[in-house]
Design a protein around this motif. Structure first.
Motif, mmCIF file in Angstrom:
data_model
loop_
_atom_site.group_PDB
_atom_site.id
_atom_site.type_symbol
_atom_site.label_atom_id
_atom_site.label_comp_id
_atom_site.label_asym_id
_atom_site.label_seq_id
_atom_site.Cartn_x
_atom_site.Cartn_y
_atom_site.Cartn_z
ATOM 1 N N TRP A 86 0.805 -1.210 0.000
ATOM 2 C CA TRP A 86 0.000 0.000 0.000
ATOM 3 C C TRP A 86 0.842 1.266 0.000
ATOM 4 O O TRP A 86 2.026 1.247 0.336
ATOM 5 N N MET A 87 0.176 2.362 -0.366
ATOM 6 C CA MET A 87 0.717 3.709 -0.191
ATOM 7 C C MET A 87 -0.109 4.348 0.916
ATOM 8 O O MET A 87 -1.333 4.199 0.951
ATOM 9 N N GLY A 88 0.566 5.037 1.824
ATOM 10 C CA GLY A 88 -0.115 5.635 2.963
ATOM 11 C C GLY A 88 -0.812 6.936 2.596
ATOM 12 O O GLY A 88 -0.650 7.476 1.505
ATOM 13 N N VAL A 89 -1.596 7.423 3.526
ATOM 14 C CA VAL A 89 -2.300 8.689 3.364
ATOM 15 C C VAL A 89 -1.863 9.588 4.503
ATOM 16 O O VAL A 89 -1.869 9.176 5.668
ATOM 17 N N SER A 119 -6.562 2.566 9.332
ATOM 18 C CA SER A 119 -5.236 2.786 8.775
ATOM 19 C C SER A 119 -5.397 3.236 7.320
ATOM 20 O O SER A 119 -5.443 2.399 6.416
ATOM 21 N N PRO A 120 -5.539 4.544 7.106
ATOM 22 C CA PRO A 120 -5.832 5.020 5.747
ATOM 23 C C PRO A 120 -4.700 4.703 4.769
ATOM 24 O O PRO A 120 -3.533 4.967 5.052
ATOM 25 N N HIS A 121 -5.090 4.128 3.637
ATOM 26 C CA HIS A 121 -4.107 3.719 2.638
ATOM 27 C C HIS A 121 -4.795 3.529 1.287
ATOM 28 O O HIS A 121 -6.025 3.466 1.211
ATOM 29 N N VAL A 122 -3.981 3.426 0.263
ATOM 30 C CA VAL A 122 -4.439 3.052 -1.073
ATOM 31 C C VAL A 122 -3.755 1.734 -1.405
ATOM 32 O O VAL A 122 -2.522 1.649 -1.380
ATOM 33 N N THR A 123 -4.545 0.703 -1.694
ATOM 34 C CA THR A 123 -3.963 -0.586 -2.062
ATOM 35 C C THR A 123 -3.315 -0.457 -3.431
ATOM 36 O O THR A 123 -3.961 -0.083 -4.395
#
Length: 179
Positions: A86-89, A119-123
């Motif tokens: 993932w990439m975090g936010v 846990s905010p993220h972009v898969t």
């Protein structure tokens, strides 16, 4: 009929395209396309039509002003066997408020929500047989990455195909402007 539902913020196309340009260097990664990139606020699971209608009403009642977001850093879920890259936010108080409000709307009508901490993220990818050294190399390379800011001005209620990891396994069921 049961729908598998979740609430999420869309990632703007320009930002999602920047993220897809980073998708390299991790053999065995099943990279996600720009069209499906989002930030999950709350996962509701399988919900019947009546509960989905009540959930829609609850989500429509959420009040949160638009706010700026940015993607920042990289990581993975699954300690012993990494399964998601993932990439975090970048943290923002309004993002946490919005996620909590979505969970409260579900709880009020008896829909259980995940107990995991938000846990905010972009898969970026689902991982199969991926070497840990290549995964960690990707994370180190993007540790200081930060996307341009964008304004989160709406969120959606999505339905998803169970186990659907095809081109676009999600459908927008409702849109909620932030005001």
């Amino acid at each position: 009929m049961l729908l598998r539902l979740f609430a999420a913020l869309p990632v703007p196309e320009a930002i999602a395209l920047r993220l897809t340009a980073l998708q390299k260097g991790v053999p065995g990664a099943n990279w996600r396309s720009a069209e499906v990139m989002h930030i999950t606020l709350a996962f509701f699971g399988e919900v019947d039509d009546a509960a989905a209608e009540e959930l829609d009403t609850g989500l429509a009642g959420i009040r949160c002003k638009p706010f700026d977001l940015a993607i920042k850093g990289a990581g993975h879920f699954g300690r012993a066997a990494p399964r998601v890259l993932w990439m975090g936010v970048e943290p923002h108080p309004s993002l946490l408020l919005l996620a909590n409000s979505c969970e409260r709307a579900a709880r009020r009508i008896g829909i259980p929500v995940e107990k995991r901490r938000f846990s905010p993220h972009v898969t970026m990818a689902y991982l199969g047989e991926t070497r840990l050294d290549r995964l960690l190399s990707f994370e180190r390379r993007l540790a200081l990455y930060r996307s341009p800011d964008w304004c989160a001005d709406r969120f959606y209620l999505y339905s998803s195909l169970k186990g659907g990891r095809g081109d676009n396994p999600y459908r927008i069921e409702a849109e909620y402007p932030l005001i």
